[in-house]
Design an enzyme around this catalytic site. Structure first.
Site, PDB file in Angstrom:
ATOM      1  CE  LYS A   1      -3.784  -2.152   2.832  1.00 31.15           C
ATOM      2  NZ  LYS A   1      -4.469  -2.188   3.935  1.00 31.15           N
TER       3      LYS A   1
ATOM      4  CB  SER B   1      -1.688   0.859   8.513  1.00 35.03           C
ATOM      5  OG  SER B   1      -1.913   0.243   9.671  1.00 35.03           O
ATOM      6  CG  ASP B   2      -3.270  -5.316   5.957  1.00 33.90           C
ATOM      7  OD1 ASP B   2      -4.329  -4.565   5.309  1.00 33.90           O
ATOM      8  OD2 ASP B   2      -3.245  -6.344   6.336  1.00 33.90           O
ATOM      9  CD  GLN B   3      -6.017  -4.642  13.273  1.00 29.74           C
ATOM     10  OE1 GLN B   3      -7.135  -4.625  13.482  1.00 29.74           O
ATOM     11  NE2 GLN B   3      -5.472  -3.971  14.235  1.00 29.74           N
TER      12      GLN B   3
ATOM     13  CB  ALA C   1       2.018  -4.535   9.099  1.00 33.66           C
TER      14      ALA C   1
END
Length: 220
Positions: A52, A68-70, A109
């Site tokens: 991203k 950001s990623d979860q 992250a």
């Protein structure tokens, strides 16, 4: 000072930054979020956050992009299962039912990327240089037990259909929990602000507190 851009359409993440005095542009990248074969939850979160950030960075040269990623992971007893966004009421109820009385690990992250160039397609690969760093933090959520009627009522009230794990911890969703263990309470919402502060300071020589107070005075 370089401008910050949030590589997300998430109103929750943008509001988290606004709450600490950081007002950013947003740009939602379109990437394939399908896990790779054998990819761990941690590596999945890190890869998606970095993808991203890099995609938006190449469209916004010289700006610092926040990606950001979860990924949520629950032990079902028959193995570990990744929990994605439910998208439907039925899936949300199934997720919350699965989590009852269990501990769910959330891997969030954070990736910061700055691309140096003019953003044109004519640049050669040698002209395209970028700095990109990615880190991940874990949050453990211990779920209370609730009846199906209570879970359904919660879903109807808050509609957490775009949230991994099917809850909004910044709202009524926190009432589903027994306790949370995390370095930063904002991490569960999707953006670890303490980690962001550390990464900007260490890798980009930017103090987030200085930036927040400067923006505050600029708005007055």
């Amino acid at each position: 000072m370089p401008q910050l851009v949030l590589a997300s359409s998430s109103t929750y993440r943008k509001q988290l930054l606004a709450n600490i005095g950081i007002h950013v542009e947003t740009c939602a990248p379109d990437i394939d979020e399908t896990p790779e074969d054998g990819e761990s939850p941690i590596n999945l979160a890190k890869r998606l956050a970095a993808e991203k950030a890099k995609k938006v960075a190449r469209l916004n040269p010289n700006k610092i992009i926040i990606g950001s990623d979860q990924v949520a992971l629950v032990d079902t007893g028959d193995g570990k299962k990744i929990l994605g966004k439910p998208h439907t009421v039925e899936n949300a109820l199934a997720q919350l039912t699965l989590c009852q009385g269990k501990t769910v690990s959330f891997y969030t992250a954070l990736s910061l990327c700055q691309h140096f160039g003019d953003g044109t397609a004519k640049q050669s690969p040698k002209d395209k240089e970028e700095t990109c760093v990615t880190r991940v933090e874990e949050t453990c959520v211990f779920f209370r037990r609730h009846s199906q009627a209570q879970l359904q009522a919660y879903i109807d009230a808050e509609q957490p259909l775009d949230c991994a794990g099917s809850f909004k911890c910044e709202g009524m969703g926190v009432l589903l929990f027994e306790r949370i263990t995390s370095r930063d309470p904002n991490t569960l919402i999707g953006l670890p602000t303490m980690l962001l502060h550390n990464m900007l300071d260490r890798h980009f020589n930017i103090d987030l507190l200085d930036l927040a107070t400067q923006q505050r005075w600029a708005c007055q």
